[in-house]
Design a protein around this motif. Structure first.
Motif, PDB file in Angstrom:
ATOM      1  N   MET A 185     -70.788  81.042 -40.482  1.00 41.14           N
ATOM      2  CA  MET A 185     -69.702  80.114 -40.786  1.00 41.14           C
ATOM      3  C   MET A 185     -69.448  80.103 -42.282  1.00 41.14           C
ATOM      4  SD  MET A 185     -71.168  76.996 -38.433  1.00 41.14           S
ATOM      5  CE  MET A 185     -72.023  77.420 -36.900  1.00 41.14           C
ATOM      6  N   TRP A 186     -68.190  80.069 -42.658  1.00 38.27           N
ATOM      7  CA  TRP A 186     -67.863  80.019 -44.079  1.00 38.27           C
ATOM      8  C   TRP A 186     -66.565  79.241 -44.287  1.00 38.27           C
ATOM      9  CZ3 TRP A 186     -67.456  84.179 -40.886  1.00 38.27           C
ATOM     10  CH2 TRP A 186     -66.200  84.785 -40.761  1.00 38.27           C
ATOM     11  N   LYS A 187     -66.489  78.633 -45.458  1.00 34.65           N
ATOM     12  CA  LYS A 187     -65.322  77.834 -45.789  1.00 34.65           C
ATOM     13  C   LYS A 187     -64.125  78.742 -46.096  1.00 34.65           C
ATOM     14  CE  LYS A 187     -66.225  74.501 -48.575  1.00 34.65           C
ATOM     15  NZ  LYS A 187     -66.433  73.712 -49.823  1.00 34.65           N
ATOM     16  N   VAL A 188     -62.942  78.371 -45.577  1.00 39.46           N
ATOM     17  CA  VAL A 188     -61.722  79.128 -45.840  1.00 39.46           C
ATOM     18  C   VAL A 188     -60.680  78.198 -46.457  1.00 39.46           C
ATOM     19  CG1 VAL A 188     -62.132  80.811 -44.003  1.00 39.46           C
ATOM     20  CG2 VAL A 188     -60.882  78.712 -43.474  1.00 39.46           C
ATOM     21  N   HIS A 189     -59.568  78.789 -46.866  1.00 31.28           N
ATOM     22  CA  HIS A 189     -58.538  78.029 -47.561  1.00 31.28           C
ATOM     23  C   HIS A 189     -57.793  77.109 -46.596  1.00 31.28           C
ATOM     24  CE1 HIS A 189     -55.138  77.127 -50.235  1.00 31.28           C
ATOM     25  NE2 HIS A 189     -55.917  77.544 -51.220  1.00 31.28           N
ATOM     26  N   LYS A 190     -57.355  75.986 -47.114  1.00 23.14           N
ATOM     27  CA  LYS A 190     -56.640  75.014 -46.291  1.00 23.14           C
ATOM     28  C   LYS A 190     -55.268  75.503 -45.823  1.00 23.14           C
ATOM     29  CE  LYS A 190     -58.966  70.880 -48.026  1.00 23.14           C
ATOM     30  NZ  LYS A 190     -58.821  69.548 -48.654  1.00 23.14           N
ATOM     31  N   ASP A 191     -54.864  76.667 -46.288  1.00 19.82           N
ATOM     32  CA  ASP A 191     -53.604  77.242 -45.819  1.00 19.82           C
ATOM     33  C   ASP A 191     -53.622  77.504 -44.319  1.00 19.82           C
ATOM     34  OD1 ASP A 191     -52.479  77.141 -48.296  1.00 19.82           O
ATOM     35  OD2 ASP A 191     -52.667  79.282 -48.736  1.00 19.82           O
ATOM     36  N   VAL A 192     -54.812  77.586 -43.716  1.00 21.02           N
ATOM     37  CA  VAL A 192     -54.867  77.804 -42.264  1.00 21.02           C
ATOM     38  C   VAL A 192     -54.279  76.613 -41.509  1.00 21.02           C
ATOM     39  CG1 VAL A 192     -56.879  79.312 -42.414  1.00 21.02           C
ATOM     40  CG2 VAL A 192     -57.203  76.863 -42.011  1.00 21.02           C
ATOM     41  N   GLY A 193     -54.117  75.494 -42.194  1.00 23.62           N
ATOM     42  CA  GLY A 193     -53.550  74.318 -41.553  1.00 23.62           C
ATOM     43  C   GLY A 193     -52.061  74.378 -41.358  1.00 23.62           C
ATOM     44  N   ASN A 194     -51.412  75.379 -41.936  1.00 26.15           N
ATOM     45  CA  ASN A 194     -49.961  75.555 -41.780  1.00 26.15           C
ATOM     46  C   ASN A 194     -49.709  76.762 -40.880  1.00 26.15           C
ATOM     47  OD1 ASN A 194     -47.199  76.133 -42.069  1.00 26.15           O
ATOM     48  ND2 ASN A 194     -47.151  75.387 -44.167  1.00 26.15           N
ATOM     49  N   VAL A 195     -49.088  76.553 -39.743  1.00 21.51           N
ATOM     50  CA  VAL A 195     -48.893  77.633 -38.768  1.00 21.51           C
ATOM     51  C   VAL A 195     -48.003  78.750 -39.305  1.00 21.51           C
ATOM     52  CG1 VAL A 195     -49.248  76.076 -36.832  1.00 21.51           C
ATOM     53  CG2 VAL A 195     -46.929  76.454 -37.681  1.00 21.51           C
ATOM     54  N   LYS A 196     -47.256  78.478 -40.371  1.00 27.63           N
ATOM     55  CA  LYS A 196     -46.391  79.506 -40.936  1.00 27.63           C
ATOM     56  C   LYS A 196     -47.174  80.517 -41.773  1.00 27.63           C
ATOM     57  CE  LYS A 196     -42.307  76.496 -41.141  1.00 27.63           C
ATOM     58  NZ  LYS A 196     -41.267  75.895 -42.034  1.00 27.63           N
ATOM     59  N   ASN A 197     -48.389  80.160 -42.172  1.00 29.01           N
ATOM     60  CA  ASN A 197     -49.216  81.062 -42.976  1.00 29.01           C
ATOM     61  C   ASN A 197     -49.988  82.009 -42.066  1.00 29.01           C
ATOM     62  OD1 ASN A 197     -48.429  79.737 -45.354  1.00 29.01           O
ATOM     63  ND2 ASN A 197     -50.048  78.212 -45.134  1.00 29.01           N
ATOM     64  N   ASN A 198     -49.888  83.318 -42.321  1.00 23.27           N
ATOM     65  CA  ASN A 198     -50.570  84.274 -41.444  1.00 23.27           C
ATOM     66  C   ASN A 198     -51.012  85.548 -42.161  1.00 23.27           C
ATOM     67  OD1 ASN A 198     -51.672  85.179 -39.086  1.00 23.27           O
ATOM     68  ND2 ASN A 198     -49.746  85.391 -37.982  1.00 23.27           N
ATOM     69  N   PRO A 199     -51.393  85.494 -43.443  1.00 18.75           N
ATOM     70  CA  PRO A 199     -51.896  86.703 -44.099  1.00 18.75           C
ATOM     71  C   PRO A 199     -53.360  86.943 -43.748  1.00 18.75           C
ATOM     72  CG  PRO A 199     -51.923  84.912 -45.654  1.00 18.75           C
ATOM     73  CD  PRO A 199     -51.284  84.371 -44.400  1.00 18.75           C
ATOM     74  N   ALA A 200     -53.803  88.184 -43.884  1.00 27.05           N
ATOM     75  CA  ALA A 200     -55.190  88.523 -43.568  1.00 27.05           C
ATOM     76  C   ALA A 200     -56.176  87.759 -44.446  1.00 27.05           C
ATOM     77  CB  ALA A 200     -55.397  90.025 -43.744  1.00 27.05           C
ATOM     78  N   GLY A 201     -55.741  87.367 -45.634  1.00 27.47           N
ATOM     79  CA  GLY A 201     -56.625  86.677 -46.560  1.00 27.47           C
ATOM     80  C   GLY A 201     -57.049  85.291 -46.108  1.00 27.47           C
ATOM     81  N   LEU A 202     -56.434  84.764 -45.046  1.00 21.21           N
ATOM     82  CA  LEU A 202     -56.813  83.450 -44.573  1.00 21.21           C
ATOM     83  C   LEU A 202     -58.270  83.381 -44.140  1.00 21.21           C
ATOM     84  CD1 LEU A 202     -53.765  82.264 -42.409  1.00 21.21           C
ATOM     85  CD2 LEU A 202     -54.455  81.427 -44.659  1.00 21.21           C
ATOM     86  N   VAL A 203     -58.822  84.511 -43.679  1.00 23.20           N
ATOM     87  CA  VAL A 203     -60.201  84.495 -43.181  1.00 23.20           C
ATOM     88  C   VAL A 203     -61.227  84.737 -44.286  1.00 23.20           C
ATOM     89  CG1 VAL A 203     -59.463  85.263 -40.901  1.00 23.20           C
ATOM     90  CG2 VAL A 203     -60.212  86.945 -42.595  1.00 23.20           C
ATOM     91  N   GLU A 204     -60.768  84.956 -45.499  1.00 29.62           N
ATOM     92  CA  GLU A 204     -61.704  85.231 -46.589  1.00 29.62           C
ATOM     93  C   GLU A 204     -62.453  83.987 -47.014  1.00 29.62           C
ATOM     94  OE1 GLU A 204     -62.383  88.241 -47.662  1.00 29.62           O
ATOM     95  OE2 GLU A 204     -60.921  89.038 -46.227  1.00 29.62           O
ATOM     96  N   ARG A 205     -63.701  84.166 -47.391  1.00 31.76           N
ATOM     97  CA  ARG A 205     -64.534  83.057 -47.854  1.00 31.76           C
ATOM     98  C   ARG A 205     -64.038  82.549 -49.208  1.00 31.76           C
ATOM     99  NH1 ARG A 205     -69.962  81.956 -46.795  1.00 31.76           N
ATOM    100  NH2 ARG A 205     -70.084  83.936 -45.665  1.00 31.76           N
ATOM    101  N   ILE A 206     -64.033  81.227 -49.373  1.00 33.81           N
ATOM    102  CA  ILE A 206     -63.726  80.651 -50.680  1.00 33.81           C
ATOM    103  C   ILE A 206     -64.977  79.979 -51.196  1.00 33.81           C
ATOM    104  CG2 ILE A 206     -61.296  80.315 -50.081  1.00 33.81           C
ATOM    105  CD1 ILE A 206     -61.902  77.316 -49.837  1.00 33.81           C
ATOM    106  N   PRO A 207     -65.129  79.861 -52.507  1.00 33.85           N
ATOM    107  CA  PRO A 207     -66.354  79.274 -53.081  1.00 33.85           C
ATOM    108  C   PRO A 207     -66.530  77.830 -52.640  1.00 33.85           C
ATOM    109  CG  PRO A 207     -65.070  80.419 -54.758  1.00 33.85           C
ATOM    110  CD  PRO A 207     -64.207  80.336 -53.540  1.00 33.85           C
ATOM    111  N   ASP A 208     -67.771  77.424 -52.472  1.00 32.03           N
ATOM    112  CA  ASP A 208     -68.061  76.021 -52.157  1.00 32.03           C
ATOM    113  C   ASP A 208     -67.706  75.146 -53.342  1.00 32.03           C
ATOM    114  OD1 ASP A 208     -68.990  76.614 -49.647  1.00 32.03           O
ATOM    115  OD2 ASP A 208     -71.049  76.932 -50.320  1.00 32.03           O
TER     116      ASP A 208
END
Length: 208
Positions: A185-208
């Motif tokens: 499990m890893w933290k991702v960007h809050k952009d996943v909360g918007n259904v219009k956002n769909n780049p591959a980078g959404l699954v990338e880990r962000i720093p704690d």
């Protein structure tokens, strides 16, 4: 939920899959496994319109027999596997503060989620195939993030879940338990909360 290119032939990756979208599922057709597209959000055959799909994208394992929407496909053994790369879940930090996490298998292989499928005929006569993902209590490591998790099927359980093994419904229901193996499990960007956002980078880990 993220669905990569390896999930189905000629399927465009979806890095932020949301209910009502068409996603690949695996089910048994004439005794053979087949991959096809279906709408996420189960449409019972008796539904008057497609609005019900917004409330049937997840089915609680404990309610498969008590909920009208799920009882028929469960009894008809209309089970499917939903292949995903990972799924997202939001951890509550405070009443109005949440942060999203991606959850995946340690080797990042395809994750097989347990689902049910159904056919629905629209008022115009179109047949729509849809599905729901079954959820259960969280595993020990998922519990700090969320109070539910999708049922993740290990490869050994696929034949039973898809119906290749002739098992009773009671025996099949024993598969609807929290995942017993380790998950990452890893933290991702809050952009996943918007259904219009769909780049591959959404699954990338962000720093704690």
């Amino acid at each position: 939920m993220a669905v990569g290119q390896s999930a189905a032939p000629n399927y465009a990756p979806d890095w932020n899959a949301t209910p009502t979208r068409r996603l690949p599922i695996v089910r048994l057709d004439d005794g053979k496994r087949t991959v096809e597209m279906a709408k996420w959000g189960l449409l019972p055959f008796w539904a008057k319109d497609e609005k019900v799909a917004y409330s049937t994208f997840n089915a609680r394992a404990e309610a498969l027999m008590s909920m009208r929407s799920y009882r028929m496909p469960w009894e008809r053994r209309q089970r499917c596997i939903v292949p995903v790369d990972n799924f997202y879940e939001w951890k509550t930090l405070a009443p109005k503060v949440k942060e999203p996490y991606a959850i995946a298998l340690p080797d990042r292989n395809i994750m097989a989620l347990a689902g049910l499928w159904e056919n629905w005929k629209s008022p115009s006569g179109e047949t729509v195939r849809s599905f729901t993902i079954i959820t259960t209590e969280p595993s020990g490591e998922m519990a700090p993030i969320h109070n539910r998790m999708p049922v993740i099927l290990p490869p050994a359980a696929w034949p039973t879940w898809l119906g290749e093994d002739d098992m009773s419904l009671e025996a099949v229901k024993e598969l609807l338990v929290p995942y017993g193996e380790h998950l990452v499990m890893w933290k991702v960007h809050k952009d996943v909360g918007n259904v219009k956002n769909n780049p591959a980078g959404l699954v990338e880990r962000i720093p704690d």
